[in-house]
Motif scaffolding. Structure first.
Motif, PDB file in Angstrom:
ATOM      1  N   UNK A 154       0.840  -1.194   0.000  1.00 52.34           N
ATOM      2  CA  UNK A 154       0.000   0.000   0.000  1.00 52.34           C
ATOM      3  C   UNK A 154       0.876   1.246   0.000  1.00 52.34           C
ATOM      4  N   UNK A 155       0.472   2.276  -0.755  1.00 49.30           N
ATOM      5  CA  UNK A 155       1.261   3.503  -0.841  1.00 49.30           C
ATOM      6  C   UNK A 155       1.182   4.311   0.451  1.00 49.30           C
ATOM      7  N   UNK A 156       0.133   4.085   1.217  1.00 44.60           N
ATOM      8  CA  UNK A 156      -0.034   4.835   2.450  1.00 44.60           C
ATOM      9  C   UNK A 156       0.743   4.183   3.585  1.00 44.60           C
ATOM     10  N   UNK A 157       1.284   4.983   4.502  1.00 41.04           N
ATOM     11  CA  UNK A 157       2.020   4.410   5.619  1.00 41.04           C
ATOM     12  C   UNK A 157       1.076   3.724   6.599  1.00 41.04           C
ATOM     13  N   UNK A 158       1.628   2.809   7.345  1.00 46.28           N
ATOM     14  CA  UNK A 158       0.819   2.129   8.348  1.00 46.28           C
ATOM     15  C   UNK A 158       0.673   3.024   9.579  1.00 46.28           C
ATOM     16  N   UNK A 159      -0.199   2.624  10.461  1.00 47.27           N
ATOM     17  CA  UNK A 159      -0.401   3.382  11.689  1.00 47.27           C
ATOM     18  C   UNK A 159       0.770   3.173  12.634  1.00 47.27           C
TER      19      UNK A 159
ATOM     20  N   UNK B 254     -12.129  10.809  14.908  1.00 51.81           N
ATOM     21  CA  UNK B 254     -11.124   9.754  15.035  1.00 51.81           C
ATOM     22  C   UNK B 254      -9.755  10.362  14.708  1.00 51.81           C
ATOM     23  N   UNK B 255      -8.797  10.198  15.615  1.00 52.67           N
ATOM     24  CA  UNK B 255      -7.456  10.733  15.419  1.00 52.67           C
ATOM     25  C   UNK B 255      -6.487   9.586  15.144  1.00 52.67           C
ATOM     26  N   UNK B 256      -5.729   9.736  14.075  1.00 50.92           N
ATOM     27  CA  UNK B 256      -4.891   8.660  13.562  1.00 50.92           C
ATOM     28  C   UNK B 256      -3.471   9.163  13.359  1.00 50.92           C
ATOM     29  N   UNK B 257      -2.490   8.454  13.931  1.00 54.70           N
ATOM     30  CA  UNK B 257      -1.080   8.811  13.761  1.00 54.70           C
ATOM     31  C   UNK B 257      -0.456   7.842  12.765  1.00 54.70           C
ATOM     32  N   UNK B 258       0.144   8.386  11.702  1.00 60.82           N
ATOM     33  CA  UNK B 258       0.728   7.581  10.631  1.00 60.82           C
ATOM     34  C   UNK B 258       2.237   7.451  10.813  1.00 60.82           C
ATOM     35  N   UNK B 259       2.727   6.264  10.525  1.00 59.09           N
ATOM     36  CA  UNK B 259       4.131   5.938  10.784  1.00 59.09           C
ATOM     37  C   UNK B 259       5.018   6.310   9.594  1.00 59.09           C
TER      38      UNK B 259
ATOM     39  N   UNK C 100       3.978  10.873  12.150  1.00 64.92           N
ATOM     40  CA  UNK C 100       5.052  10.863  13.148  1.00 64.92           C
ATOM     41  C   UNK C 100       6.039  11.994  12.863  1.00 64.92           C
ATOM     42  N   UNK C 101       6.298  12.260  11.571  1.00 62.05           N
ATOM     43  CA  UNK C 101       7.201  13.345  11.197  1.00 62.05           C
ATOM     44  C   UNK C 101       6.715  14.702  11.657  1.00 62.05           C
ATOM     45  N   UNK C 102       5.406  14.943  11.557  1.00 66.70           N
ATOM     46  CA  UNK C 102       4.856  16.218  12.034  1.00 66.70           C
ATOM     47  C   UNK C 102       4.982  16.322  13.550  1.00 66.70           C
TER      48      UNK C 102
END
Length: 229
Positions: A5-10, A39-44, A62-64
């Motif tokens: 998947x192009x999107x990062x995992x959580x 819903x708040x989601x943090x991406x890795x 995570x970068x932000x």
């Protein structure tokens, strides 16, 4: 081969998600749509990004988080994204988009596909217009102030601008944004005009909860779209 998947995992850290959700919830309860199922989601990923999808889904990377220095700044960034949802910027952008051609002959799946493609472009490529971005800045700053936080978005934007010096003007978090200086100036003027009095920064709790280290821009191999904060 196996496609990824192009999107990062959580981020696989429940404590980080719990903390970001805590701060985000304080913002949403001070917003104009506290009853939405947020819903708040943090991406890795090291890429610096944040974006919001209709329905109350707020994402931050995570970068932000690594570039923030206190909880007030986190509240400012989350406030900006919450405001994109409360003001229905994404939905309105899809409706106004010339890139979505919907006709009576299209099947339901074709309609959903066309809308989904445009939603992806708006969310991940930062395709909001200047008015929407300034509106999200102003509304988000007001939400954060109402929740008790000191102004924080402007400081984060300045740090981001310093970090991105030398990068292409059309790259990174400024792909579709008003000039950063204009945004920072307007946020500063708002503090005076709306008489913001809240001053909580909550640096100690933030530094206990978030311990990520920023990665230099040159070392980041993959951003999500052209990022949008």
């Amino acid at each position: 081969g196996v496609q990824t998947c192009a999107l990062p995992i959580l981020v696989q850290d429940k404590a980080v998600h719990k903390y970001v959700t805590l701060v985000g919830t304080m913002i949403t309860q001070a917003s104009s749509r506290p009853g939405l199922k947020w819903k708040f989601i943090v991406l890795d990923t090291d890429g610096v990004n944040a974006y919001a999808a209709p329905g109350g889904f707020v994402h931050i990377t995570r970068g932000a988080l690594s570039l923030l220095s206190n909880e007030a700044e986190l509240a400012g960034v989350l406030g900006h994204e919450v405001a994109h949802v409360t003001e229905r910027h994404t939905v309105n952008a899809i409706k106004k988009s010339k890139g979505v051609e919907l006709t009576a002959e299209m099947s339901r799946s074709q309609v959903l596909s066309a809308v989904a493609d445009k939603s992806y472009e708006i969310l991940f490529e930062g395709m909001y217009n200047r008015g929407d971005e300034l509106d999200a800045d102003a509304k988000g700053a007001a939400f954060a102030n109402a929740a008790g936080y000191a102004p924080g978005l402007g400081a984060f934007l300045q740090r981001l601008a310093d970090r991105n010096k030398g990068q292409s003007a059309r790259n990174g978090l400024f792909a579709s944004h008003p000039e950063t200086k204009e945004r920072i100036d307007k946020l500063g003027a708002q503090v005076v005009s709306q008489r913001f009095a809240s001053n909580a920064q909550v640096a100690a709790r933030f530094k206990t909860a978030i311990t990520y280290t920023p990665v230099p821009v040159a070392q980041i191999t993959q951003e999500i779209g052209r990022a949008h904060v």
